[in-house]
Structures are given as structure tokens and as C-alpha cells.
Design a protein around this motif. Structure first.
Motif, PDB file in Angstrom:
ATOM      1  N   THR A  88       0.834  -1.197   0.000  1.00 29.07           N
ATOM      2  CA  THR A  88       0.000   0.000   0.000  1.00 29.07           C
ATOM      3  C   THR A  88       0.870   1.248   0.000  1.00 29.07           C
ATOM      4  OG1 THR A  88      -1.807   1.155   1.115  1.00 29.07           O
ATOM      5  CG2 THR A  88      -0.167   0.125   2.526  1.00 29.07           C
ATOM      6  N   THR A  89       0.409   2.257  -0.683  1.00 32.12           N
ATOM      7  CA  THR A  89       1.090   3.536  -0.747  1.00 32.12           C
ATOM      8  C   THR A  89       0.071   4.630  -0.477  1.00 32.12           C
ATOM      9  OG1 THR A  89       2.581   2.685  -2.438  1.00 32.12           O
ATOM     10  CG2 THR A  89       2.530   5.064  -2.153  1.00 32.12           C
ATOM     11  N   ARG A  90       0.411   5.607   0.378  1.00 33.99           N
ATOM     12  CA  ARG A  90      -0.492   6.695   0.703  1.00 33.99           C
ATOM     13  C   ARG A  90      -0.159   7.919  -0.136  1.00 33.99           C
ATOM     14  NH1 ARG A  90       0.428   8.439   5.954  1.00 33.99           N
ATOM     15  NH2 ARG A  90      -1.655   9.343   6.102  1.00 33.99           N
ATOM     16  N   PHE A  91      -1.197   8.665  -0.504  1.00 38.76           N
ATOM     17  CA  PHE A  91      -1.036   9.827  -1.359  1.00 38.76           C
ATOM     18  C   PHE A  91      -1.750  11.031  -0.749  1.00 38.76           C
ATOM     19  CE2 PHE A  91      -0.604   6.253  -4.205  1.00 38.76           C
ATOM     20  CZ  PHE A  91       0.448   6.614  -5.024  1.00 38.76           C
ATOM     21  N   ALA A  92      -1.200  12.205  -1.031  1.00 37.70           N
ATOM     22  CA  ALA A  92      -1.864  13.450  -0.675  1.00 37.70           C
ATOM     23  C   ALA A  92      -3.089  13.637  -1.570  1.00 37.70           C
ATOM     24  CB  ALA A  92      -0.894  14.622  -0.842  1.00 37.70           C
ATOM     25  N   LEU A 110      -3.784 -16.433  -5.390  1.00 40.98           N
ATOM     26  CA  LEU A 110      -3.375 -17.126  -6.607  1.00 40.98           C
ATOM     27  C   LEU A 110      -2.973 -18.572  -6.331  1.00 40.98           C
ATOM     28  CD1 LEU A 110      -1.203 -14.372  -8.335  1.00 40.98           C
ATOM     29  CD2 LEU A 110      -3.532 -15.044  -8.894  1.00 40.98           C
ATOM     30  N   THR A 111      -2.645 -18.884  -5.095  1.00 43.44           N
ATOM     31  CA  THR A 111      -2.178 -20.234  -4.756  1.00 43.44           C
ATOM     32  C   THR A 111      -3.306 -21.149  -4.295  1.00 43.44           C
ATOM     33  OG1 THR A 111      -1.610 -19.455  -2.529  1.00 43.44           O
ATOM     34  CG2 THR A 111       0.134 -19.442  -4.185  1.00 43.44           C
ATOM     35  N   THR A 112      -4.255 -20.617  -3.525  1.00 41.56           N
ATOM     36  CA  THR A 112      -5.326 -21.447  -2.967  1.00 41.56           C
ATOM     37  C   THR A 112      -6.694 -21.161  -3.573  1.00 41.56           C
ATOM     38  OG1 THR A 112      -5.848 -19.907  -1.174  1.00 41.56           O
ATOM     39  CG2 THR A 112      -4.087 -21.520  -0.774  1.00 41.56           C
ATOM     40  N   GLY A 113      -6.863 -20.011  -4.218  1.00 41.62           N
ATOM     41  CA  GLY A 113      -8.165 -19.607  -4.735  1.00 41.62           C
ATOM     42  C   GLY A 113      -9.087 -19.044  -3.676  1.00 41.62           C
ATOM     43  N   GLN A 114      -8.614 -18.958  -2.444  1.00 43.67           N
ATOM     44  CA  GLN A 114      -9.451 -18.468  -1.355  1.00 43.67           C
ATOM     45  C   GLN A 114      -9.614 -16.956  -1.424  1.00 43.67           C
ATOM     46  OE1 GLN A 114      -7.185 -19.912   1.992  1.00 43.67           O
ATOM     47  NE2 GLN A 114      -8.362 -21.806   2.127  1.00 43.67           N
ATOM     48  N   LEU A 115     -10.782 -16.489  -0.988  1.00 45.36           N
ATOM     49  CA  LEU A 115     -10.996 -15.058  -0.818  1.00 45.36           C
ATOM     50  C   LEU A 115     -10.578 -14.714   0.602  1.00 45.36           C
ATOM     51  CD1 LEU A 115     -12.096 -12.426  -2.041  1.00 45.36           C
ATOM     52  CD2 LEU A 115     -14.319 -13.001  -1.066  1.00 45.36           C
ATOM     53  N   GLN A 116      -9.655 -13.771   0.756  1.00 48.23           N
ATOM     54  CA  GLN A 116      -9.033 -13.494   2.041  1.00 48.23           C
ATOM     55  C   GLN A 116      -9.020 -11.996   2.315  1.00 48.23           C
ATOM     56  OE1 GLN A 116      -5.206 -15.248   1.300  1.00 48.23           O
ATOM     57  NE2 GLN A 116      -4.748 -13.868  -0.395  1.00 48.23           N
ATOM     58  N   SER A 117      -8.810 -11.643   3.579  1.00 45.98           N
ATOM     59  CA  SER A 117      -8.807 -10.233   3.961  1.00 45.98           C
ATOM     60  C   SER A 117      -7.795 -10.003   5.069  1.00 45.98           C
ATOM     61  CB  SER A 117     -10.207  -9.802   4.435  1.00 45.98           C
ATOM     62  OG  SER A 117     -10.624 -10.564   5.563  1.00 45.98           O
ATOM     63  N   ILE A 118      -7.392  -8.742   5.219  1.00 47.92           N
ATOM     64  CA  ILE A 118      -6.472  -8.346   6.268  1.00 47.92           C
ATOM     65  C   ILE A 118      -6.854  -6.943   6.734  1.00 47.92           C
ATOM     66  CG2 ILE A 118      -4.757  -7.367   4.698  1.00 47.92           C
ATOM     67  CD1 ILE A 118      -2.573  -8.395   6.560  1.00 47.92           C
ATOM     68  N   LEU A 119      -6.703  -6.685   8.020  1.00 50.92           N
ATOM     69  CA  LEU A 119      -6.951  -5.368   8.603  1.00 50.92           C
ATOM     70  C   LEU A 119      -5.624  -4.627   8.685  1.00 50.92           C
ATOM     71  CD1 LEU A 119      -9.065  -3.524  10.136  1.00 50.92           C
ATOM     72  CD2 LEU A 119      -8.182  -4.562  12.239  1.00 50.92           C
ATOM     73  N   VAL A 120      -5.593  -3.380   8.186  1.00 53.83           N
ATOM     74  CA  VAL A 120      -4.363  -2.586   8.204  1.00 53.83           C
ATOM     75  C   VAL A 120      -4.657  -1.200   8.764  1.00 53.83           C
ATOM     76  CG1 VAL A 120      -3.327  -3.811   6.251  1.00 53.83           C
ATOM     77  CG2 VAL A 120      -4.690  -1.770   5.833  1.00 53.83           C
ATOM     78  N   SER A 121      -3.621  -0.568   9.292  1.00 48.45           N
ATOM     79  CA  SER A 121      -3.768   0.777   9.833  1.00 48.45           C
ATOM     80  C   SER A 121      -3.882   1.783   8.704  1.00 48.45           C
ATOM     81  CB  SER A 121      -2.566   1.123  10.712  1.00 48.45           C
ATOM     82  OG  SER A 121      -1.422   1.365   9.908  1.00 48.45           O
ATOM     83  N   SER A 122      -4.117   3.040   9.066  1.00 50.96           N
ATOM     84  CA  SER A 122      -4.229   4.092   8.056  1.00 50.96           C
ATOM     85  C   SER A 122      -2.929   4.294   7.296  1.00 50.96           C
ATOM     86  CB  SER A 122      -4.650   5.410   8.713  1.00 50.96           C
ATOM     87  OG  SER A 122      -3.680   5.825   9.660  1.00 50.96           O
ATOM     88  N   LYS A 123      -1.820   3.780   7.842  1.00 49.67           N
ATOM     89  CA  LYS A 123      -0.527   3.875   7.162  1.00 49.67           C
ATOM     90  C   LYS A 123      -0.119   2.567   6.503  1.00 49.67           C
ATOM     91  CE  LYS A 123       1.224   7.612  10.058  1.00 49.67           C
ATOM     92  NZ  LYS A 123       2.322   8.088  10.935  1.00 49.67           N
ATOM     93  N   GLY A 124      -1.031   1.586   6.476  1.00 46.27           N
ATOM     94  CA  GLY A 124      -0.756   0.346   5.771  1.00 46.27           C
ATOM     95  C   GLY A 124      -0.113  -0.738   6.612  1.00 46.27           C
ATOM     96  N   VAL A 125       0.045  -0.523   7.921  1.00 46.15           N
ATOM     97  CA  VAL A 125       0.660  -1.516   8.789  1.00 46.15           C
ATOM     98  C   VAL A 125      -0.373  -2.583   9.159  1.00 46.15           C
ATOM     99  CG1 VAL A 125       1.831  -1.899  10.990  1.00 46.15           C
ATOM    100  CG2 VAL A 125       2.249   0.206   9.692  1.00 46.15           C
TER     101      VAL A 125
END
Length: 231
Positions: free
Chosen positions: A26-30, A70-85
Motif C-alpha cells: 500500500t502507498t499513501r497519497f496526498a 493465486l495459490t489457494t483460490g481463497q478469498l481473504q482479507s487483512i486489517l491494516v492501519s491508516s498507514k498500511g501496517v
């Protein structure tokens, strides 16, 4: 090399964030999108895959990002901070070979909806949905939205899935190869309504795609599309 980028707005600090695959970054932009803010973040908790989508939680100030592995075909998700952490481990939304996942956050419900398609045969697609909690856990079971055969490109744009806060309904549209341009609404009880906005034309002029916008002031939805003669 990464691909399949998508972008969404952070309404808290007025910035934008872009993500890309093969490995989630992830990359943040003005607001003017001229230069990046800070450096690109690639979490150690890798979210591999394509069909990236993300939504911002304005209450918590963080994001949930989804992808199709691409490896398992699973639909997956992750929670990240406003800075992408990364703030969570990967959550598996569905294991059935999902493609084209889209996610959106509902502020007055404090939950997310993810929709995606699975193709059991070369000429059929089943559309599914599942709610996610603000902490990136599955909220309830997977439910079926529709069956038919839609174009994968129907899920490529950010504006195909919307939230109507006035009526507390999720709204989206796509073009089904067998039915035409469709408009769906989904409420918090998983009740699905389907409207054929423009039926399929078997000969001559065809209509494609289908993008929806919500006008809460007038309590209406607008769907646009284009035809085979570019109108």
C-alpha cells in the motif's frame, strides 16, 4: 511485479491509499495525488493474489483489504492501519475459488460487506456475499446473491458496490451474460432484491457493464452503462 491496483479514500485525514498485488502493498497519497506520503508498506503478513479491493472504516481509522489468492483460490482479507501496517492475520472469507471480490464499509451499521463470484462451469457464475466485523472477522455465514453468468470486468471498478445509509442497504450492479444489466440491493438480514435495469438483447445492440450511484437526497439510484455502438 505487482499489478491489479485499486484506490480508496481516507475520509479522516483526507488522503488516499492505493494497493496492488501479487503481494499486498500500500502507498499513501496526498489529496492532489502528486506525490506519495512516506514509503510503500509491504506487510510481513502477505496478502497474496489479485482482484484487490479495500474499504476505509472512518470510525476506527483503518482499512480492510481483500484479495483472491493465486495459490489457494481463497478469498481473504487483512486489517491494516491508516498507514498500511497490518493489524490482523489473514482472515479466510471463502474457500471456494472466489474471484472478483469487492468490499465496502457501512458506517451506521459498523460492518463491511464483501461480494464475489465463483464459476462452477465455463458458462455459469454464482454471486455470493458475506459480512465482516470491524476487526476483520467473519460476521455470519456466506449467502448466495444470484446465479447466472457475469463478466469478471464487472468487479474491476471501485464504484460498482455502494452503500445507501438512508435505507441501510448495500447496492451494486453488473452485466450478466444471460440476463442483462442487473441492480441488486442487500439489507442487513441478507434479503436480496434484483431488478433488471436493461434486459439482454440477443441480436443487434448490446449493453455492457453497469455502474451505480446512490442519491440519498432524492432516495434514488442511478445506473449507467454503454452499448455495443459506444453510446
Amino acid at each position: 511485479g505487482n499489478f491489479n491496483p485499486t484506490i480508496a479514500a481516507n475520509t479522516t485525514d483526507g488522503t488516499f491509499a492505493a494497493t496492488s498485488a501479487l503481494e499486498y502493498a500500500t502507498t499513501r497519497f496526498a489529496p492532489n495525488l502528486g506525490t506519495a506520503i512516506g514509503s510503500t508498506v509491504t506487510p510481513t503478513t502477505v496478502l497474496d493474489g489479485s482482484q484487490i479491493s479495500m474499504a476505509y472504516n472512518s470510525s476506527a481509522g483503518n482499512w480492510i483489504v481483500t484479495s483472491s489468492s493465486l495459490t489457494t483460490g481463497q478469498l481473504q482479507s487483512i486489517l491494516v492501519s491508516s498507514k498500511g501496517v497490518p493489524l490482523s492475520a489473514k482472515n479466510i472469507i471463502d474457500t471456494g475459488g472466489a474471484g472478483g471480490g469487492k468490499i465496502i464499509y457501512a458506517p451506521n451499521l459498523n460492518k463491511y460487506l464483501v461480494i464475489w463470484g465463483e464459476t462452477p462451469t465455463n458458462s455459469s457464475t454464482i454471486t455470493y456475499g458475506r459480512f465482516l466485523s470491524p476487526t476483520n472477522t467473519n460476521d455470519g455465514t456466506v449467502f448466495q446473491i444470484d446465479s447466472g453468468f457475469f463478466l469478471w470486468s464487472s468487479f474491476n471498478n471501485n464504484d460498482r458496490l455502494q452503500y445507501d445509509s438512508k435505507n441501510k442497504k448495500f447496492v451494486f450492479s453488473y452485466r450478466d451474460n444471460n440476463q442483462g444489466i442487473l441492480l441488486f440491493t442487500i439489507d442487513t438480514d441478507k434479503v436480496v432484491t434484483k431488478t433488471v435495469v436493461n434486459p439482454l438483447i440477443t441480436s443487434g445492440q448490446e449493453t455492457f457493464l453497469g455502474q451505480v450511484a446512490v442519491n440519498e437526497d432524492k432516495n434514488e439510484y442511478c445506473v449507467n452503462m454503454f452499448s455495443s455502438n459506444s453510446t
